[in-house]
Design a protein around this motif. Structure first.
Motif, PDB file in Angstrom:
ATOM      1  N   LEU A  28       0.820  -1.217   0.000  1.00 14.81           N
ATOM      2  CA  LEU A  28       0.000   0.000   0.000  1.00 14.81           C
ATOM      3  C   LEU A  28       0.852   1.264   0.000  1.00 14.81           C
ATOM      4  CD1 LEU A  28      -2.841  -0.998   2.460  1.00 14.81           C
ATOM      5  CD2 LEU A  28      -2.984  -0.783  -0.018  1.00 14.81           C
ATOM      6  N   ASP A  29       2.094   1.160   0.500  1.00 13.66           N
ATOM      7  CA  ASP A  29       2.978   2.327   0.497  1.00 13.66           C
ATOM      8  C   ASP A  29       3.351   2.749  -0.914  1.00 13.66           C
ATOM      9  OD1 ASP A  29       2.991   2.364   3.254  1.00 13.66           O
ATOM     10  OD2 ASP A  29       4.783   1.110   3.395  1.00 13.66           O
ATOM     11  N   ASP A  32      -0.760   3.311  -6.041  1.00 12.53           N
ATOM     12  CA  ASP A  32      -1.414   4.563  -6.406  1.00 12.53           C
ATOM     13  C   ASP A  32      -2.496   4.870  -5.359  1.00 12.53           C
ATOM     14  OD1 ASP A  32      -2.448   6.766  -7.654  1.00 12.53           O
ATOM     15  OD2 ASP A  32      -3.261   5.698  -9.379  1.00 12.53           O
ATOM     16  N   ALA A  33      -2.582   6.123  -4.970  1.00  9.09           N
ATOM     17  CA  ALA A  33      -3.515   6.519  -3.907  1.00  9.09           C
ATOM     18  C   ALA A  33      -4.965   6.205  -4.267  1.00  9.09           C
ATOM     19  CB  ALA A  33      -3.368   8.007  -3.614  1.00  9.09           C
ATOM     20  N   ARG A  34      -5.296   6.237  -5.552  1.00 12.31           N
ATOM     21  CA  ARG A  34      -6.673   5.939  -5.962  1.00 12.31           C
ATOM     22  C   ARG A  34      -7.025   4.475  -5.734  1.00 12.31           C
ATOM     23  NH1 ARG A  34      -6.154   8.052 -11.899  1.00 12.31           N
ATOM     24  NH2 ARG A  34      -4.149   7.091 -11.502  1.00 12.31           N
ATOM     25  N   ALA A  36      -5.304   2.538  -3.361  1.00 13.04           N
ATOM     26  CA  ALA A  36      -5.078   2.229  -1.945  1.00 13.04           C
ATOM     27  C   ALA A  36      -6.204   2.756  -1.061  1.00 13.04           C
ATOM     28  CB  ALA A  36      -3.752   2.816  -1.489  1.00 13.04           C
ATOM     29  N   ARG A  37      -6.880   3.804  -1.472  1.00 12.84           N
ATOM     30  CA  ARG A  37      -7.893   4.449  -0.632  1.00 12.84           C
ATOM     31  C   ARG A  37      -9.006   3.491  -0.195  1.00 12.84           C
ATOM     32  NH1 ARG A  37      -7.537   7.517   2.882  1.00 12.84           N
ATOM     33  NH2 ARG A  37      -6.113   8.650   1.562  1.00 12.84           N
ATOM     34  N   PRO A  38      -9.609   2.672  -1.074  1.00 12.46           N
ATOM     35  CA  PRO A  38     -10.673   1.773  -0.602  1.00 12.46           C
ATOM     36  C   PRO A  38     -10.184   0.750   0.423  1.00 12.46           C
ATOM     37  CG  PRO A  38     -10.731   1.932  -2.985  1.00 12.46           C
ATOM     38  CD  PRO A  38      -9.498   2.633  -2.524  1.00 12.46           C
ATOM     39  N   LEU A  40      -7.632   1.169   2.534  1.00 13.48           N
ATOM     40  CA  LEU A  40      -7.379   1.894   3.782  1.00 13.48           C
ATOM     41  C   LEU A  40      -8.677   2.301   4.468  1.00 13.48           C
ATOM     42  CD1 LEU A  40      -4.400   4.111   2.600  1.00 13.48           C
ATOM     43  CD2 LEU A  40      -4.296   2.100   4.078  1.00 13.48           C
ATOM     44  N   ASP A  41      -9.667   2.713   3.683  1.00 12.14           N
ATOM     45  CA  ASP A  41     -10.968   3.066   4.262  1.00 12.14           C
ATOM     46  C   ASP A  41     -11.634   1.849   4.898  1.00 12.14           C
ATOM     47  OD1 ASP A  41     -10.726   5.711   3.560  1.00 12.14           O
ATOM     48  OD2 ASP A  41     -11.993   5.550   1.775  1.00 12.14           O
TER      49      ASP A  41
END
Length: 74
Positions: A28-29, A32-34, A36-38, A40-41
């Protein structure tokens, strides 16, 4: 996005049904943030639920402990 090896690993895991390995989230590090976001949420939501349930159990235990009568030995 699919050129990134981390993204390919995540997309392949979701596509073939094997899912995401939650015991090793180091990818996750670098993801891409798009993407990883689901993940992490979802983890944050699960932790919220755990903390709320544990807080309710602790509060109930405290209330029960306050109403216990002291028993003395004869």
């Amino acid at each position: 996005m699919t050129a990134d090896p981390s993204a390919r690993h995540l997309i392949a895991g979701l596509h073939d049904g094997s899912g995401v390995d939650l015991n090793n989230t180091s990818y996750l590090d670098h993801l891409d943030a798009r993407l990883a976001r689901p993940v992490l949420d979802g983890m944050a939501g699960a932790m919220d639920t755990v903390f709320i349930v544990v807080g309710c159990v602790m509060a109930a235990g405290l209330v029960l402990a306050l109403f216990l009568k002291d028993k003395t030995r004869d």
